[in-house]
Design a protein around this motif. Structure first.
Motif, PDB file in Angstrom:
ATOM      1  N   LEU A 173      38.299  40.320  42.405  1.00  6.98           N
ATOM      2  CA  LEU A 173      37.017  40.774  42.941  1.00  6.98           C
ATOM      3  C   LEU A 173      36.973  40.469  44.437  1.00  6.98           C
ATOM      4  O   LEU A 173      36.208  39.624  44.897  1.00  6.98           O
ATOM      5  CB  LEU A 173      35.865  40.087  42.195  1.00  6.98           C
ATOM      6  CG  LEU A 173      34.468  40.657  42.427  1.00  6.98           C
ATOM      7  CD1 LEU A 173      34.352  42.071  41.885  1.00  6.98           C
ATOM      8  CD2 LEU A 173      33.417  39.749  41.803  1.00  6.98           C
ATOM      9  N   ARG A 174      37.771  41.185  45.180  1.00  9.46           N
ATOM     10  CA  ARG A 174      37.926  40.918  46.605  1.00  9.46           C
ATOM     11  C   ARG A 174      36.822  41.624  47.398  1.00  9.46           C
ATOM     12  O   ARG A 174      36.530  42.792  47.181  1.00  9.46           O
ATOM     13  CB  ARG A 174      39.297  41.404  47.064  1.00  9.46           C
ATOM     14  CG  ARG A 174      39.687  41.013  48.472  1.00  9.46           C
ATOM     15  CD  ARG A 174      41.066  41.535  48.826  1.00  9.46           C
ATOM     16  NE  ARG A 174      42.090  41.012  47.930  1.00  9.46           N
ATOM     17  CZ  ARG A 174      42.824  41.774  47.120  1.00  9.46           C
ATOM     18  NH1 ARG A 174      42.627  43.089  47.067  1.00  9.46           N
ATOM     19  NH2 ARG A 174      43.751  41.219  46.349  1.00  9.46           N
ATOM     20  N   GLY A 175      36.191  40.883  48.341  1.00  8.64           N
ATOM     21  CA  GLY A 175      35.188  41.488  49.206  1.00  8.64           C
ATOM     22  C   GLY A 175      33.798  41.536  48.611  1.00  8.64           C
ATOM     23  O   GLY A 175      32.895  42.127  49.207  1.00  8.64           O
ATOM     24  N   HIS A 176      33.589  40.898  47.475  1.00 12.50           N
ATOM     25  CA  HIS A 176      32.267  40.891  46.839  1.00 12.50           C
ATOM     26  C   HIS A 176      31.450  39.724  47.389  1.00 12.50           C
ATOM     27  O   HIS A 176      31.902  38.582  47.374  1.00 12.50           O
ATOM     28  CB  HIS A 176      32.435  40.746  45.322  1.00 12.50           C
ATOM     29  CG  HIS A 176      31.159  40.891  44.560  1.00 12.50           C
ATOM     30  ND1 HIS A 176      30.485  39.819  44.032  1.00 12.50           N
ATOM     31  CD2 HIS A 176      30.432  41.987  44.232  1.00 12.50           C
ATOM     32  CE1 HIS A 176      29.403  40.237  43.395  1.00 12.50           C
ATOM     33  NE2 HIS A 176      29.345  41.542  43.521  1.00 12.50           N
ATOM     34  N   ASP A 224      24.471  41.422  42.622  1.00 11.83           N
ATOM     35  CA  ASP A 224      24.186  42.658  41.887  1.00 11.83           C
ATOM     36  C   ASP A 224      22.829  43.227  42.291  1.00 11.83           C
ATOM     37  O   ASP A 224      21.846  42.484  42.444  1.00 11.83           O
ATOM     38  CB  ASP A 224      24.181  42.389  40.381  1.00 11.83           C
ATOM     39  CG  ASP A 224      25.482  41.782  39.896  1.00 11.83           C
ATOM     40  OD1 ASP A 224      26.539  42.133  40.463  1.00 11.83           O
ATOM     41  OD2 ASP A 224      25.445  40.959  38.966  1.00 11.83           O
ATOM     42  N   ARG A 225      22.755  44.536  42.434  1.00 12.08           N
ATOM     43  CA  ARG A 225      21.494  45.209  42.760  1.00 12.08           C
ATOM     44  C   ARG A 225      20.649  45.344  41.494  1.00 12.08           C
ATOM     45  O   ARG A 225      21.136  45.796  40.455  1.00 12.08           O
ATOM     46  CB  ARG A 225      21.751  46.584  43.368  1.00 12.08           C
ATOM     47  CG  ARG A 225      20.469  47.364  43.683  1.00 12.08           C
ATOM     48  CD  ARG A 225      20.762  48.716  44.311  1.00 12.08           C
ATOM     49  NE  ARG A 225      19.577  49.564  44.380  1.00 12.08           N
ATOM     50  CZ  ARG A 225      18.652  49.499  45.333  1.00 12.08           C
ATOM     51  NH1 ARG A 225      18.789  48.623  46.315  1.00 12.08           N
ATOM     52  NH2 ARG A 225      17.597  50.302  45.326  1.00 12.08           N
ATOM     53  N   ILE A 259      38.566  36.736  39.051  1.00 10.68           N
ATOM     54  CA  ILE A 259      39.548  37.719  38.569  1.00 10.68           C
ATOM     55  C   ILE A 259      39.074  38.223  37.203  1.00 10.68           C
ATOM     56  O   ILE A 259      38.702  37.434  36.332  1.00 10.68           O
ATOM     57  CB  ILE A 259      40.951  37.105  38.428  1.00 10.68           C
ATOM     58  CG1 ILE A 259      41.427  36.540  39.763  1.00 10.68           C
ATOM     59  CG2 ILE A 259      41.944  38.162  37.918  1.00 10.68           C
ATOM     60  CD1 ILE A 259      42.794  35.858  39.683  1.00 10.68           C
ATOM     61  N   GLY A 260      39.097  39.531  37.016  1.00 12.18           N
ATOM     62  CA  GLY A 260      38.673  40.125  35.756  1.00 12.18           C
ATOM     63  C   GLY A 260      39.787  40.117  34.722  1.00 12.18           C
ATOM     64  O   GLY A 260      40.961  40.321  35.045  1.00 12.18           O
ATOM     65  N   PHE A 261      39.393  39.909  33.464  1.00 14.75           N
ATOM     66  CA  PHE A 261      40.316  39.953  32.331  1.00 14.75           C
ATOM     67  C   PHE A 261      39.643  40.719  31.198  1.00 14.75           C
ATOM     68  O   PHE A 261      38.496  40.438  30.853  1.00 14.75           O
ATOM     69  CB  PHE A 261      40.684  38.541  31.859  1.00 14.75           C
ATOM     70  CG  PHE A 261      41.480  37.748  32.855  1.00 14.75           C
ATOM     71  CD1 PHE A 261      42.868  37.779  32.831  1.00 14.75           C
ATOM     72  CD2 PHE A 261      40.837  36.989  33.832  1.00 14.75           C
ATOM     73  CE1 PHE A 261      43.611  37.060  33.759  1.00 14.75           C
ATOM     74  CE2 PHE A 261      41.573  36.267  34.767  1.00 14.75           C
ATOM     75  CZ  PHE A 261      42.962  36.305  34.728  1.00 14.75           C
ATOM     76  N   ASP A 262      40.355  41.669  30.636  1.00 13.81           N
ATOM     77  CA  ASP A 262      39.823  42.490  29.548  1.00 13.81           C
ATOM     78  C   ASP A 262      40.680  42.289  28.297  1.00 13.81           C
ATOM     79  O   ASP A 262      41.654  43.022  28.084  1.00 13.81           O
ATOM     80  CB  ASP A 262      39.809  43.961  29.958  1.00 13.81           C
ATOM     81  CG  ASP A 262      39.232  44.864  28.868  1.00 13.81           C
ATOM     82  OD1 ASP A 262      38.724  44.332  27.861  1.00 13.81           O
ATOM     83  OD2 ASP A 262      39.284  46.100  29.038  1.00 13.81           O
ATOM     84  N   SER A 266      28.972  47.688  41.791  1.00 13.16           N
ATOM     85  CA  SER A 266      29.128  46.541  42.671  1.00 13.16           C
ATOM     86  C   SER A 266      29.786  46.959  43.987  1.00 13.16           C
ATOM     87  O   SER A 266      30.531  47.935  44.060  1.00 13.16           O
ATOM     88  CB  SER A 266      30.003  45.475  42.009  1.00 13.16           C
ATOM     89  OG  SER A 266      29.479  45.096  40.762  1.00 13.16           O
ATOM     90  N   ARG A 267      29.513  46.159  45.017  1.00 18.70           N
ATOM     91  CA  ARG A 267      30.141  46.383  46.314  1.00 18.70           C
ATOM     92  C   ARG A 267      31.327  45.440  46.463  1.00 18.70           C
ATOM     93  O   ARG A 267      31.155  44.231  46.627  1.00 18.70           O
ATOM     94  CB  ARG A 267      29.144  46.100  47.444  1.00 18.70           C
ATOM     95  CG  ARG A 267      27.947  47.018  47.497  1.00 18.70           C
ATOM     96  CD  ARG A 267      27.022  46.555  48.610  1.00 18.70           C
ATOM     97  NE  ARG A 267      25.882  47.436  48.806  1.00 18.70           N
ATOM     98  CZ  ARG A 267      24.906  47.201  49.677  1.00 18.70           C
ATOM     99  NH1 ARG A 267      24.949  46.096  50.427  1.00 18.70           N
ATOM    100  NH2 ARG A 267      23.895  48.040  49.792  1.00 18.70           N
ATOM    101  N   PHE A 268      32.525  45.974  46.381  1.00 18.09           N
ATOM    102  CA  PHE A 268      33.731  45.187  46.636  1.00 18.09           C
ATOM    103  C   PHE A 268      34.880  46.147  46.908  1.00 18.09           C
ATOM    104  O   PHE A 268      34.705  47.368  46.828  1.00 18.09           O
ATOM    105  CB  PHE A 268      34.031  44.226  45.469  1.00 18.09           C
ATOM    106  CG  PHE A 268      34.576  44.868  44.219  1.00 18.09           C
ATOM    107  CD1 PHE A 268      35.907  44.715  43.881  1.00 18.09           C
ATOM    108  CD2 PHE A 268      33.760  45.615  43.377  1.00 18.09           C
ATOM    109  CE1 PHE A 268      36.417  45.283  42.726  1.00 18.09           C
ATOM    110  CE2 PHE A 268      34.255  46.188  42.224  1.00 18.09           C
ATOM    111  CZ  PHE A 268      35.589  46.026  41.898  1.00 18.09           C
TER     112      PHE A 268
END
Length: 270
Positions: free
Chosen positions: A89-92, A58-59, A218-221, A29-31
């Protein structure tokens, strides 16, 4: 952190198949959390088709393999520089509205147990960010990480009832629990260099993203009880694992399909 990736997915068939068509979401991804230094995707014996960037940013690249198809090998190799953005996910850039991710799927269907888990987790939370963190912790505590305990088609409800699963199950359960309390959530596929304590981990990985106002995605795992940091490479997203799958395709024929995946991640010394 600079990470190198070597990822090979091989499909074998019991008898030669007709034309195979593959849709690949195997591109970082681009971010602001990652920068591609070098990235190559190839399909042995395949012909590259069209490529586009979907509404989620997404590509996607299409490939076709001419018959007879006895084996398909998809190879990914590259190098990515990653940065810790605390899961943000900043800048995506994407065009799908976050509210679209409140929609349920078969894998993320919300049963009473998941609804109860969500409601209990967010009780007393101070704001949406606090709610998201509480949901992730609740899923991590409710589903023990146990490789081999589930299969590709296990649903969030089934994993919660079983009390064990893998990263896909953690992501699906968190997505369902978040949606049950009106927080948009989605599935993310990618790579993980190592677990938080530095021990080896399955390099192909999955986690969830929750839309938190006013920050954004925001990602959470839950599988690793953290937010994605510089050890993670993000590829793509979707409503669930099926929609976010790095490889999707169709073949013509009745032969039995077998799949083998090998993924290796290494850190480049800086």
């Amino acid at each position: 952190m600079i990470l190198t990736v070597n990822h090979v997915t091989t499909y074998g068939y019991g008898e030669p198949m007709g034309t195979a068509v593959q849709s690949l979401r195997l591109f970082p991804s681009r971010f602001e959390g990652q920068r591609v230094i070098d990235w190559q995707v190839s399909v042995e014996g395949g012909v590259r088709g069209g490529a586009f960037r979907d509404g989620a940013g997404d590509r996607v690249e299409g490939w076709s393999i001419r018959p007879p198809v006895e084996e398909v090998a998809i190879t990914v190799s590259g190098q990515v520089e990653t940065f810790d953005t605390s899961g943000v996910l900043r800048g995506h850039r994407e065009s799908v509205h976050p509210m679209a991710y409140l929609r349920e799927t078969v894998a993320t269907w919300i049963d009473d147990a998941l609804a109860d888990l969500g409601a209990e987790a967010v009780a007393g939370a101070s704001d949406e960010l606090d709610r998201a963190h509480r949901l992730s912790r609740a899923v991590a505590e409710a589903i023990a990480y146990r490789p081999g305990a589930t299969h590709a088609h296990t649903t969030a409800a089934e994993a919660l009832a079983q009390g064990e699963g893998v990263c896909q199950d953690h992501a699906h359960a968190l997505i369902a629990a978040a949606r049950s309390v009106d927080l948009p959530a989605r599935y993310v596929s990618g790579y993980l260099f190592a677990s938080e304590d530095g021990s080896p981990h399955e390099a192909a990985h999955a986690w969830a993203e929750i839309w938190v106002k006013p920050v954004g995605w925001i990602g959470f795992d839950p599988a690793n009880r953290c937010c994605p940091d510089e050890r993670y490479i993000r590829l793509g997203s979707g409503l669930d694992a099926r929609e976010a799958a790095p490889v999707r395709g169709v073949t013509q024929g009745a032969g039995e399909e077998r799949m083998k995946v090998t993924v290796a991640l290494h850190e480049v010394q800086q």
